[in-house]
Design a protein around this motif. Structure first.
Motif, PDB file in Angstrom:
ATOM      1  N   PRO A  39       0.832  -1.212   0.000  1.00 20.93           N
ATOM      2  CA  PRO A  39       0.000   0.000   0.000  1.00 20.93           C
ATOM      3  C   PRO A  39       0.862   1.255   0.000  1.00 20.93           C
ATOM      4  O   PRO A  39       1.812   1.374   0.796  1.00 20.93           O
ATOM      5  CB  PRO A  39      -0.796  -0.124   1.300  1.00 20.93           C
ATOM      6  N   SER A  40       0.561   2.186  -0.899  1.00 20.23           N
ATOM      7  CA  SER A  40       1.300   3.447  -0.971  1.00 20.23           C
ATOM      8  C   SER A  40       0.322   4.587  -1.193  1.00 20.23           C
ATOM      9  O   SER A  40      -0.665   4.445  -1.920  1.00 20.23           O
ATOM     10  CB  SER A  40       2.353   3.409  -2.085  1.00 20.23           C
ATOM     11  N   ILE A  41       0.594   5.710  -0.575  1.00 13.72           N
ATOM     12  CA  ILE A  41      -0.258   6.888  -0.683  1.00 13.72           C
ATOM     13  C   ILE A  41       0.148   7.658  -1.930  1.00 13.72           C
ATOM     14  O   ILE A  41       1.337   7.899  -2.152  1.00 13.72           O
ATOM     15  CB  ILE A  41      -0.114   7.759   0.581  1.00 13.72           C
ATOM     16  N   GLU A  46       6.812  12.074   4.555  1.00 11.33           N
ATOM     17  CA  GLU A  46       5.959  11.457   5.572  1.00 11.33           C
ATOM     18  C   GLU A  46       5.170  10.281   5.000  1.00 11.33           C
ATOM     19  O   GLU A  46       5.076   9.214   5.633  1.00 11.33           O
ATOM     20  CB  GLU A  46       4.997  12.498   6.150  1.00 11.33           C
ATOM     21  N   THR A  47       4.579  10.446   3.813  1.00 11.65           N
ATOM     22  CA  THR A  47       3.783   9.358   3.243  1.00 11.65           C
ATOM     23  C   THR A  47       4.671   8.192   2.808  1.00 11.65           C
ATOM     24  O   THR A  47       4.252   7.032   2.872  1.00 11.65           O
ATOM     25  CB  THR A  47       2.956   9.849   2.038  1.00 11.65           C
ATOM     26  N   LEU A  48       5.883   8.474   2.404  1.00 11.72           N
ATOM     27  CA  LEU A  48       6.789   7.401   2.000  1.00 11.72           C
ATOM     28  C   LEU A  48       7.160   6.527   3.194  1.00 11.72           C
ATOM     29  O   LEU A  48       7.252   5.298   3.075  1.00 11.72           O
ATOM     30  CB  LEU A  48       8.049   7.994   1.370  1.00 11.72           C
ATOM     31  N   ARG A  49       7.343   7.143   4.344  1.00 18.88           N
ATOM     32  CA  ARG A  49       7.735   6.373   5.532  1.00 18.88           C
ATOM     33  C   ARG A  49       6.619   5.452   6.016  1.00 18.88           C
ATOM     34  O   ARG A  49       6.895   4.470   6.723  1.00 18.88           O
ATOM     35  CB  ARG A  49       8.158   7.326   6.654  1.00 18.88           C
ATOM     36  N   CYS A  93      10.963   1.176  -4.608  1.00 14.58           N
ATOM     37  CA  CYS A  93      10.677   2.598  -4.421  1.00 14.58           C
ATOM     38  C   CYS A  93      11.974   3.331  -4.122  1.00 14.58           C
ATOM     39  O   CYS A  93      12.602   3.086  -3.086  1.00 14.58           O
ATOM     40  CB  CYS A  93       9.676   2.821  -3.291  1.00 14.58           C
ATOM     41  N   THR A  94      12.363   4.227  -5.011  1.00 14.37           N
ATOM     42  CA  THR A  94      13.628   4.943  -4.863  1.00 14.37           C
ATOM     43  C   THR A  94      13.581   5.879  -3.662  1.00 14.37           C
ATOM     44  O   THR A  94      14.425   5.815  -2.763  1.00 14.37           O
ATOM     45  CB  THR A  94      13.937   5.748  -6.135  1.00 14.37           C
ATOM     46  N   SER A  95      12.613   6.766  -3.651  1.00 12.00           N
ATOM     47  CA  SER A  95      12.518   7.743  -2.568  1.00 12.00           C
ATOM     48  C   SER A  95      12.171   7.069  -1.246  1.00 12.00           C
ATOM     49  O   SER A  95      12.669   7.463  -0.188  1.00 12.00           O
ATOM     50  CB  SER A  95      11.490   8.823  -2.910  1.00 12.00           C
ATOM     51  N   GLY A  96      11.320   6.053  -1.297  1.00 10.87           N
ATOM     52  CA  GLY A  96      10.953   5.335  -0.076  1.00 10.87           C
ATOM     53  C   GLY A  96      12.141   4.648   0.565  1.00 10.87           C
ATOM     54  O   GLY A  96      12.254   4.605   1.799  1.00 10.87           O
ATOM     55  N   VAL A 130      11.390  15.895  -1.473  1.00 12.33           N
ATOM     56  CA  VAL A 130      11.760  14.497  -1.686  1.00 12.33           C
ATOM     57  C   VAL A 130      13.157  14.398  -2.306  1.00 12.33           C
ATOM     58  O   VAL A 130      13.947  13.525  -1.935  1.00 12.33           O
ATOM     59  CB  VAL A 130      10.721  13.782  -2.582  1.00 12.33           C
ATOM     60  N   THR A 131      13.485  15.294  -3.229  1.00  9.63           N
ATOM     61  CA  THR A 131      14.782  15.184  -3.896  1.00  9.63           C
ATOM     62  C   THR A 131      15.944  15.602  -2.990  1.00  9.63           C
ATOM     63  O   THR A 131      17.048  15.068  -3.117  1.00  9.63           O
ATOM     64  CB  THR A 131      14.830  16.036  -5.178  1.00  9.63           C
ATOM     65  N   ALA A 132      15.718  16.533  -2.080  1.00 10.60           N
ATOM     66  CA  ALA A 132      16.814  16.998  -1.219  1.00 10.60           C
ATOM     67  C   ALA A 132      17.415  15.858  -0.388  1.00 10.60           C
ATOM     68  O   ALA A 132      18.646  15.704  -0.357  1.00 10.60           O
ATOM     69  CB  ALA A 132      16.337  18.137  -0.324  1.00 10.60           C
ATOM     70  N   PRO A 133      16.612  15.032   0.297  1.00 16.28           N
ATOM     71  CA  PRO A 133      17.216  13.912   1.032  1.00 16.28           C
ATOM     72  C   PRO A 133      17.896  12.901   0.116  1.00 16.28           C
ATOM     73  O   PRO A 133      18.881  12.270   0.507  1.00 16.28           O
ATOM     74  CB  PRO A 133      16.015  13.272   1.752  1.00 16.28           C
ATOM     75  N   MET A 134      17.389  12.750  -1.110  1.00 17.80           N
ATOM     76  CA  MET A 134      18.022  11.829  -2.053  1.00 17.80           C
ATOM     77  C   MET A 134      19.405  12.328  -2.454  1.00 17.80           C
ATOM     78  O   MET A 134      20.365  11.550  -2.508  1.00 17.80           O
ATOM     79  CB  MET A 134      17.132  11.654  -3.283  1.00 17.80           C
TER      80      MET A 134
END
Length: 242
Positions: free
Chosen positions: A46-48, A54-57, A81-84, A135-139
């Protein structure tokens, strides 16, 4: 009537893949790599649709249960999931999956991309993504921690994963070429398992004379390797020529 038993589909080479419920691209592109040569078994997590840190976590809470739905005895398993994988943490993703599949090697797109870029000898890259800056900054920070510097970035600024699946390959191609022409770029990374690129990767490599890597490309490459497959030539681009 008696029956004979064999190794099963794909000659017994069995790999697992956890796919986001909103993802419409990963299975399609992974199928182009495997082409029936291995048995790629999928489970949906399940993914939002709204993609934020927050939704990725949230996916962490479903990881073990979703992994339990896959058969035992897999050669390797990937979380798609790359960002997840950045927001949850690659080590935590592996721990949660291995609660259901002890000892099975686990990979994720970001881990695979870093391996792939290092195998290609690229340290300074251009990043193309559909994501929002949050999302891109933490990546970017995560890649920097592993010796990969993002020196140019282009984003579509999309926060809805359902719309990401509809971004045309022509748009991705244009963004990759524009990003790859920045001074000092050694490779281009197209991020997100839901962002299609397999149909344009080799054309972009030819236009830039640089290696191009995507989340799905790297994940497929690393998953095959962890699963004991010699996958040279199975996918598009320079990574699969190594």
């Amino acid at each position: 009537m008696r029956c004979d038993l064999d190794a099963g589909a794909g000659g017994g080479a069995r790999l697992g893949l956890i796919v986001l419920s909103t993802d419409e691209s990963l299975e399609h592109e992974m199928g182009q790599i495997t082409q029936g040569r291995v048995n790629m078994l999928h489970s949906r997590i399940p993914s939002i649709p709204e993609v934020t840190p927050e939704t990725l976590r949230v996916m962490a809470g479903h990881m073990t249960g979703v992994a339990e739905l896959l058969p035992q005895g897999l050669a390797a398993l990937g979380y798609g999931c790359t960002s997840g994988s950045v927001m949850i943490g690659g080590d935590e993703v592996a721990r949660l999956i291995q609660l259901a599949h002890p000892g099975v090697p686990v990979t994720n797109p970001m881990q695979a991309v870093i391996k792939g870029l290092k195998a290609l000898g690229a340290q300074k890259i251009a990043l193309v993504s559909p994501y929002l800056p949050s999302v891109t900054a933490p990546m970017r920070a995560h890649m920097a921690d592993h010796g990969i510097e993002v020196i140019h970035e282009i984003s579509f600024g999309e926060g809805d994963d359902r719309r990401v699946a509809r971004i045309s390959e022509a748009s991705t191609r244009a963004a990759m070429i524009k990003a790859g022409r920045a001074k000092g770029v050694e490779a281009v990374f197209s991020s997100c398992t839901n962002l299609r690129s397999f149909g344009v990767i080799e054309a972009v490599e030819a236009a830039l004379d640089l290696p191009v890597i995507s989340s799905n490309l790297a994940l497929g490459w690393d998953l095959m390797r962890l699963g004991g497959q010699a996958a040279r030539g199975w996918g598009p681009g320079r990574l699969f020529q190594l």
